[in-house]
Design a protein around this motif. Structure first.
Motif, mmCIF file in Angstrom:
data_model
loop_
_atom_site.group_PDB
_atom_site.id
_atom_site.type_symbol
_atom_site.label_atom_id
_atom_site.label_comp_id
_atom_site.label_asym_id
_atom_site.label_seq_id
_atom_site.Cartn_x
_atom_site.Cartn_y
_atom_site.Cartn_z
ATOM 1 N N ILE A 41 0.838 -1.201 0.000
ATOM 2 C CA ILE A 41 0.000 0.000 0.000
ATOM 3 C C ILE A 41 0.874 1.253 0.000
ATOM 4 O O ILE A 41 0.631 2.194 -0.759
ATOM 5 C CB ILE A 41 -0.957 -0.019 1.208
ATOM 6 N N LEU A 42 1.895 1.271 0.846
ATOM 7 C CA LEU A 42 2.794 2.432 0.888
ATOM 8 C C LEU A 42 3.530 2.601 -0.435
ATOM 9 O O LEU A 42 3.683 3.725 -0.939
ATOM 10 C CB LEU A 42 3.789 2.288 2.036
ATOM 11 N N TRP A 43 3.988 1.498 -1.016
ATOM 12 C CA TRP A 43 4.725 1.580 -2.273
ATOM 13 C C TRP A 43 3.831 2.096 -3.405
ATOM 14 O O TRP A 43 4.248 2.975 -4.160
ATOM 15 C CB TRP A 43 5.303 0.206 -2.619
ATOM 16 N N LEU A 44 2.632 1.557 -3.520
ATOM 17 C CA LEU A 44 1.734 2.010 -4.584
ATOM 18 C C LEU A 44 1.328 3.468 -4.398
ATOM 19 O O LEU A 44 1.241 4.229 -5.371
ATOM 20 C CB LEU A 44 0.487 1.128 -4.644
ATOM 21 N N THR A 45 1.102 3.880 -3.154
ATOM 22 C CA THR A 45 0.768 5.280 -2.880
ATOM 23 C C THR A 45 1.947 6.182 -3.234
ATOM 24 O O THR A 45 1.767 7.257 -3.818
ATOM 25 C CB THR A 45 0.379 5.458 -1.403
ATOM 26 N N GLY A 46 3.153 5.753 -2.901
ATOM 27 C CA GLY A 46 4.339 6.545 -3.226
ATOM 28 C C GLY A 46 4.558 6.687 -4.719
ATOM 29 O O GLY A 46 4.889 7.767 -5.211
ATOM 30 N N VAL A 47 4.368 5.603 -5.457
ATOM 31 C CA VAL A 47 4.516 5.673 -6.913
ATOM 32 C C VAL A 47 3.477 6.612 -7.501
ATOM 33 O O VAL A 47 3.768 7.413 -8.396
ATOM 34 C CB VAL A 47 4.414 4.259 -7.545
ATOM 35 N N THR A 48 2.252 6.549 -6.981
ATOM 36 C CA THR A 48 1.188 7.430 -7.476
ATOM 37 C C THR A 48 1.510 8.890 -7.181
ATOM 38 O O THR A 48 1.297 9.756 -8.038
ATOM 39 C CB THR A 48 -0.160 7.038 -6.842
#
Length: 133
Positions: A41-48
């Motif tokens: 979740i943190l990784w996908l939010t960061g990429v977004t």
């Protein structure tokens, strides 16, 4: 620096870093599902946050990236149905397939960081000397 990093991108980099940290911690702790989910979740939010919502959507839905997107999302699915080892293997493959086009840019960026660039270039210098170059 040739480009500006605004606050949104700094937060994105931080979230990506925490996502990678929690995923690494989850792997060390025998594939803990909660930490793996939090890392994703943190990784996908960061990429977004880093790329922007529209660019992230284009990255995942681009026809050339379908294989990586499907593997990554299938890996997320396997994490949530309690098959973490299969899920993380699929996610790693999907990550590599999705972001393989970014590696030359990342490499140039890492070479510009003072200590990290020297550490990365040093093994390459040793290999060049062994080859006789």
């Amino acid at each position: 620096m040739a480009y500006e990093i605004d606050e949104r991108k700094k937060i994105g980099f931080g979230l990506i870093g925490f996502g990678i940290f929690f995923t690494f911690l989850a792997i060390i702790l025998f594939f803990d599902r909660g930490l793996l989910a939090l890392g994703n979740i943190l990784w996908l939010t960061g990429v977004t946050l880093l790329l922007g919502l529209q660019s992230t959507w284009k990255l995942f839905t681009n026809r050339a990236n379908y294989k990586g997107s499907i593997c990554f999302l299938l890996g997320l699915f396997f994490l949530f149905v309690r098959w973490p080892i299969v899920g993380i293997i699929l996610e790693i493959y999907g990550f590599i397939a999705l972001f393989s086009g970014f590696w030359p840019s990342v490499k140039v960026f890492l070479y510009q960081i003072p200590v990290v660039g020297w550490i990365i270039q040093y093994p390459l210098m040793i290999l060049d000397r062994l080859k006789g170059g």
